[in-house]
Enzyme design. Structure first.
Site, PDB file in Angstrom:
ATOM      1  N   ASP A 103       0.866  -1.160   0.000  1.00 30.61           N
ATOM      2  CA  ASP A 103       0.000   0.000   0.000  1.00 30.61           C
ATOM      3  C   ASP A 103       0.912   1.222   0.000  1.00 30.61           C
ATOM      4  O   ASP A 103       1.736   1.389   0.894  1.00 30.61           O
ATOM      5  CB  ASP A 103      -0.879  -0.018   1.265  1.00 30.61           C
ATOM      6  CG  ASP A 103      -2.242   0.580   1.028  1.00 30.61           C
ATOM      7  OD1 ASP A 103      -2.299   1.673   0.452  1.00 30.61           O
ATOM      8  OD2 ASP A 103      -3.244  -0.047   1.428  1.00 30.61           O
ATOM      9  N   ASP A 205      -2.915   4.659  -2.701  1.00 28.28           N
ATOM     10  CA  ASP A 205      -4.005   5.214  -1.904  1.00 28.28           C
ATOM     11  C   ASP A 205      -4.524   6.526  -2.532  1.00 28.28           C
ATOM     12  O   ASP A 205      -3.739   7.348  -3.006  1.00 28.28           O
ATOM     13  CB  ASP A 205      -3.445   5.494  -0.500  1.00 28.28           C
ATOM     14  CG  ASP A 205      -4.515   5.816   0.522  1.00 28.28           C
ATOM     15  OD1 ASP A 205      -5.332   4.938   0.814  1.00 28.28           O
ATOM     16  OD2 ASP A 205      -4.525   6.964   1.029  1.00 28.28           O
ATOM     17  N   GLU A 268      -6.317   3.376  -6.224  1.00 28.74           N
ATOM     18  CA  GLU A 268      -7.615   3.505  -5.558  1.00 28.74           C
ATOM     19  C   GLU A 268      -8.284   4.761  -6.122  1.00 28.74           C
ATOM     20  O   GLU A 268      -7.794   5.875  -5.919  1.00 28.74           O
ATOM     21  CB  GLU A 268      -7.443   3.657  -4.043  1.00 28.74           C
ATOM     22  CG  GLU A 268      -8.804   3.712  -3.329  1.00 28.74           C
ATOM     23  CD  GLU A 268      -8.782   4.363  -1.957  1.00 28.74           C
ATOM     24  OE1 GLU A 268      -9.698   4.093  -1.167  1.00 28.74           O
ATOM     25  OE2 GLU A 268      -7.849   5.135  -1.663  1.00 28.74           O
ATOM     26  N   HIS A 329     -11.335  -2.618   3.331  1.00 27.91           N
ATOM     27  CA  HIS A 329     -11.305  -2.153   4.721  1.00 27.91           C
ATOM     28  C   HIS A 329     -12.042  -0.832   4.930  1.00 27.91           C
ATOM     29  O   HIS A 329     -12.013  -0.288   6.033  1.00 27.91           O
ATOM     30  CB  HIS A 329      -9.848  -2.009   5.151  1.00 27.91           C
ATOM     31  CG  HIS A 329      -9.140  -0.941   4.363  1.00 27.91           C
ATOM     32  ND1 HIS A 329      -8.939  -1.039   3.003  1.00 27.91           N
ATOM     33  CD2 HIS A 329      -8.630   0.252   4.723  1.00 27.91           C
ATOM     34  CE1 HIS A 329      -8.335   0.047   2.573  1.00 27.91           C
ATOM     35  NE2 HIS A 329      -8.132   0.852   3.599  1.00 27.91           N
ATOM     36  N   ASP A 330     -12.650  -0.293   3.888  1.00 27.66           N
ATOM     37  CA  ASP A 330     -13.368   0.982   4.013  1.00 27.66           C
ATOM     38  C   ASP A 330     -14.875   0.839   3.845  1.00 27.66           C
ATOM     39  O   ASP A 330     -15.598   1.827   3.956  1.00 27.66           O
ATOM     40  CB  ASP A 330     -12.869   1.975   2.949  1.00 27.66           C
ATOM     41  CG  ASP A 330     -11.415   2.383   3.148  1.00 27.66           C
ATOM     42  OD1 ASP A 330     -10.986   2.484   4.314  1.00 27.66           O
ATOM     43  OD2 ASP A 330     -10.717   2.589   2.138  1.00 27.66           O
TER      44      ASP A 330
HETATM   45  C1  GLC Z   1      -7.961   5.410   1.537  1.00 25.03           C
HETATM   46  C2  GLC Z   1      -7.841   4.245   2.476  1.00 25.03           C
HETATM   47  C3  GLC Z   1      -8.533   4.585   3.755  1.00 25.03           C
HETATM   48  C4  GLC Z   1      -7.839   5.796   4.356  1.00 25.03           C
HETATM   49  C5  GLC Z   1      -7.826   6.946   3.380  1.00 25.03           C
HETATM   50  C6  GLC Z   1      -6.874   8.024   3.803  1.00 25.03           C
HETATM   51  O1  GLC Z   1      -9.278   5.639   1.165  1.00 25.03           O
HETATM   52  O2  GLC Z   1      -8.325   3.091   1.874  1.00 25.03           O
HETATM   53  O3  GLC Z   1      -8.522   3.520   4.654  1.00 25.03           O
HETATM   54  O4  GLC Z   1      -8.480   6.171   5.530  1.00 25.03           O
HETATM   55  O5  GLC Z   1      -7.386   6.539   2.111  1.00 25.03           O
HETATM   56  O6  GLC Z   1      -5.554   7.583   3.639  1.00 25.03           O
END
Ligand code: GLC
Length: 543
Positions: A103, A205, A268, A329-330
């Protein structure tokens, strides 16, 4: 194996498994998962049949956002282990034929990262311009109306240097200034640091947040906002995200990645399909795979999902490889969104569509969201907006390995509570049950791994209505599969309309009775049922 298989990179043909390291397996008994813990479970991951693991952040971090606030990009947080542990893990994974995706969190650092500490120390600091600092408006107000994803304003006042800094997430996560060339170079060096160690790629990310409007213009008001939505949605983030300049940055990341063999760059990106597609790059110089969250975001309704699959397939650029995500995880877990029985159908969809599937840890045994009492809540997104029920803790609970205390996750009390159902829903129990959720996943993954029709063949939609989705997958060699999924809990019939109709045998079914049966013109499915049918040779079937 066909020649096609040999030329397809691993990230196209294999399944990716996401590990949230805090919750996977705790090897040192402190109640928090760690790298040794992942090591310990590599045999399981290999047995599951996935090709790669993506591990959420394990770098030194004050954990304001559980590791997505990084204080050092090139080290390991002691909570998770040491660099030696990481190297052992990487080696252990590679020995088992598993790729490792890290990540990479380039949009923001922790406010305790030395870069920010220096940047904040004085307006004259050499690193001042590494972050987004702005004067207030003449009346002292914030530089513009931008909001933080995690609630409240995106601007934080620094009384010492008398300026505001921008944070798209927590105030403990200041955004880097990607318009600064030195920032870019520093971050590409971070990528090279891990690539040199032998990692196989990155999940980047919040890729679409990386660069902001040069003039920092106000975002327009969202006319469709409703009270139940996060406050972030009050505005349309047209100037704070998805700026045209982001693509040049992604292209540089791609260049860094492509300087190494067979590595992957995943982004992402939560955007509508047309905007998402631009992240593939104009000339195949974007992300190999911008994550596709359609299955996470859409209501679980057959017609709607069938249409979205076609829209997505139709919008892909030439050579753009598709991918599918069912959970992460979100977001709420699939079992909690559609129920235990329908989650089996969802797994069949995920693992038989064209494109790389990403499987979230625990979904393979049917873990559900766990209700976390307010006093145990940990996630800042939930804590900041308590009235909106936005905590991500429920989907991040410890992996359920066995019926032992704490579900075999740890010998100590875990950082988040374990689901009460763990005695029934756990790996040990499901391993030897041929009809468990785990066995279904294994079968689907095994079939997908061994059949070019499934792991790289074409996708042809055949039919959909408000209950079923029907499609076929064909390999250039003539192997074909038919997939019929009932997305409701009511029985249904799919009548093949073409003449002659397709023949074949069910190879995987969500319910045991259907396996090995031969299909006929009329296919009857119970509620929450799905089948994968190996079609008789295409010459017989399509002429
Ligand atoms: C992404 C991650 C999330 C995090 C956010 C800020 O969306 O998946 O878990 O809180 O970025 O880094």
């Amino acid at each position: 194996m066909t020649s096609l298989t040999t030329h397809s990179p691993w990230w196209k043909t294999g399944v990716i498994y996401q590990i949230y390291p805090r919750s996977f397996y705790d090897a040192n008994g402190d109640g928090i998962g760690d790298l040794q813990g992942i090591m310990h479970r590599l045999d399981y991951i290999q047995w599951l049949g996935v090709r790669a693991i993506w591990i959420s952040p394990f770098y030194p971090s004050p954990m304001a956002d559980f590791g997505y606030d990084i204080a050092n990009y090139t080290d390991i947080d002691p909570l998770f282990g040491t660099m030696d542990d990481f190297e052992q893990l990487l080696q252990g994974a590679h020995q088992r034929g598993l790729k490792v995706i890290l990540d990479f969190v380039p949009n923001h650092t922790s406010d305790l990262h030395p870069w920010f500490v220096e940047s904040k120390s004085s307006k004259a600091s050499a690193k001042r311009d590494w972050y987004i600092w702005q004067d207030g408006k003449p009346d002292g107000g914030e530089p513009n109306n931008w909001k933080s994803v995690f609630g409240g304003s995106a601007w934080e006042w620094d009384a010492h240097t008398r300026q505001y800094y921008y944070h798209g997430f927590l105030k403990e996560q200041p955004d880097l200034n990607w318009r600064n060339e030195a920032v870019q170079e520093a971050m590409y060096d971070v990528m090279r640091f891990w690539l040199d160690k032998g990692v196989d790629g990155f999940r980047v990310d919040v890729m679409w947040h990386l660069i902001k409007d040069a003039q920092l213009r106000d975002n327009p008001v969202n006319p469709d906002y409703t009270e139940s939505q996060p406050t972030y949605d009050q505005l349309l983030p047209v100037y704070s995200t998805d700026q045209p300049e982001v693509h040049a940055i992604v292209a540089r990341m791609r260049e860094v990645t492509d300087a190494y063999d067979e590595r992957v760059l995943i982004g992402e990106v939560y955007l509508p399909i047309q905007q998402l597609m631009t992240y593939y790059g104009a000339q195949n110089d974007g992300a190999h795979m911008p994550f596709n969250f359609l299955l996470v975001r859409l209501p679980w309704q057959a017609q709607e999902i069938a249409a979205a699959i076609d829209q997505y397939e139709g919008a892909l650029p030439a050579n753009g490889w598709p991918n599918w995500v069912l959970g992460n995880h979100d977001n709420p877990r699939i079992v909690s969104r559609v129920g235990e029985s329908q989650a089996r159908v969802a797994a069949m969809l995920l693992l038989t569509l064209r494109g790389t599937p990403t499987l979230y840890y625990g979904d393979e045994i049917g873990m559900r969201d766990v209700a976390i009492p307010a006093e145990e809540m940990q996630d800042p997104q939930g804590l900041n907006m308590p009235e909106k029920d936005l905590s991500r803790d429920p989907c991040r609970t410890p992996m359920q390995w066995s019926g032992e205390a704490h579900a075999g996750f740890s010998t100590a009390k875990p950082w988040l509570r374990v689901d009460k159902r763990y005695r029934r829903v756990n790996v040990e129990r499901q391993r030897d049950d041929p009809f468990s959720m785990l066995s279904l996943h294994r079968k689907l993954i095994e079939l997908r791994n061994s059949e070019p029709a499934l792991n790289q063949g074409s996708y042809t939609p055949l039919f959909s209505n408000d209950q079923v989705i029907v499609y076929r997958r064909d390999s250039p060699d003539g192997d074909s599969f038919l997939v019929v999924l009932n997305l409701t809990s009511r029985p249904c019939r799919y009548r093949q309309s073409q003449q002659p109709y397709l023949h074949g045998q069910v190879v995987v079914a969500t319910s045991p009775e259907m396996e090995d049966t031969i299909i006929s013109e009329n296919i009857y499915l119970n509620g929450d049922e799905g089948i994968v049918v190996r079609l008789e040779h295409r010459d017989d079937a399509t002429t």
